[in-house]
Design an enzyme around this catalytic site. Structure first.
Site, mmCIF file in Angstrom:
data_model
loop_
_atom_site.group_PDB
_atom_site.id
_atom_site.type_symbol
_atom_site.label_atom_id
_atom_site.label_comp_id
_atom_site.label_asym_id
_atom_site.label_seq_id
_atom_site.Cartn_x
_atom_site.Cartn_y
_atom_site.Cartn_z
ATOM 1 C CG HIS A 97 0.133 0.099 2.505
ATOM 2 N ND1 HIS A 97 0.376 -1.159 3.031
ATOM 3 C CD2 HIS A 97 -0.928 0.598 3.191
ATOM 4 C CE1 HIS A 97 -0.517 -1.418 3.981
ATOM 5 N NE2 HIS A 97 -1.320 -0.371 4.091
ATOM 6 C CB CYS A 134 6.137 -3.990 4.444
ATOM 7 S SG CYS A 134 5.597 -3.355 2.888
#
Ligand code: ARG
Length: 293
Positions: A183, A279
């Protein structure tokens, strides 16, 4: 019964919170029950729920001092829901909802959608064929003039055009090439005052050039592999504060030297699923009238 009257002759001033707002989800149901990134390999059911709760609570407490926090309930069967950065990307009351690449996380989508709708956000969905994993793969520059969007692992490059259209913002695609940094928010962090912290090895040459063209060399904080694998780039930045998993003294000092205050946290339980501080939160704009404060 009280007959007290309330004087309303003066308009009630709108209480506008100067704080940033974030969406979080308790790790009450957090676990590693499948493997969809290299960090999860060998960590099946290897997390301690108790430690995870304590680590998450410390992040919550530290963040609460400087930001407003909204919560969404965790759901059975969605152990990664704690990583709310992947719910979508929000700005100005508009949310582009995630469509996860892996079926393992797709069950989270309706819960996040429902939450955003309940709180009055305009929800935009990208086509299922072009996966998009929210803030995990899309980060605004600190001044907001540019959207950096990752692709190559989870998010499809074709989804970026929906982001560009949603906010009419210049969107630059960055190609992720190292599976450990699957990511964008695991290897790239735009910071206030025009700084950027990143791990160049995670990108292809064209992407590195795009980053270097935007950020002058004295604004680039390049992290070592050791810090990158401690999720150093997975940082929450609010003004001068950087909340981050424990990183090297050298990196902390580098950040201090350019004016950042580093709040170090032990997020080891979340590293087992491939996530850390950033996150675990999703940024919400303060301009949403339905958010308290
Ligand atoms: N286990 C999760 C996944 O692989 C971790 C998500 C981390 N989130 C992030 N924004 N990088 O999807």
């Amino acid at each position: 019964m009280s007959t007290q009257t309330i004087e309303l002759s003066q308009p009630i001033p709108l209480v506008v919170s100067p704080k940033s707002a974030y969406l979080m989800c308790s790790p009450r149901l957090y676990d590693v029950t499948y493997v969809i990134n290299p960090w999860m390999t060998d960590n099946l059911h290897a997390t301690s729920r108790q430690r995870a709760l304590a680590q998450w609570q410390r992040l919550y407490n530290a963040l609460e001092e400087i930001a407003e926090i909204q919560l969404i309930d965790p759901q059975p069967g969605s152990p990664d829901m704690v990583f709310t950065a992947n719910a979508g990307l929000e700005r100005d009351g508009i949310v582009v909802l995630s469509h996860f690449f892996h079926p393992e996380r797709q069950a989270e989508e309706p819960y996040f959608k429902q939450w955003f709708q309940l709180f009055g956000y305009a929800v935009i969905e990208v086509p299922r064929e072009t996966p998009f994993e929210g803030e995990g793969d899309a980060l605004f520059s600190a001044a907001g003039s540019r959207l950096w969007a990752g692709y190559g692992m989870r998010t499809a490059k074709e989804s970026h055009r929906y982001l560009e259209r949603a906010w009419n913002v210049e969107t630059v695609s960055l190609h992720l090439v190292d599976p450990r940094f699957y990511h964008l928010d695991t290897c790239f962090a735009p910071l206030s005052n025009g700084y950027v912290m990143y791990y160049p090895v995670a990108f292809d040459a064209v992407s590195i050039a795009q980053i270097e063209n935007f950020y002058p060399s004295h604004k680039r904080i390049i992290v070592s592999e050791a810090d990158a694998t401690r999720f150093a780039c997975n940082a929450i930045n609010i003004d001068r504060t950087v909340l981050i998993n424990n990183v090297s003294r050298e990196l902390s000092e580098r950040l201090n030297a350019v004016g950042f205050k580093v709040v170090s946290l032990d997020l080891s339980e979340f590293l087992k699923a491939g996530g850390a501080a950033k996150c675990l939160v999703m940024k919400l704009s303060k301009s949403n009238p339905n958010l308290a404060g």
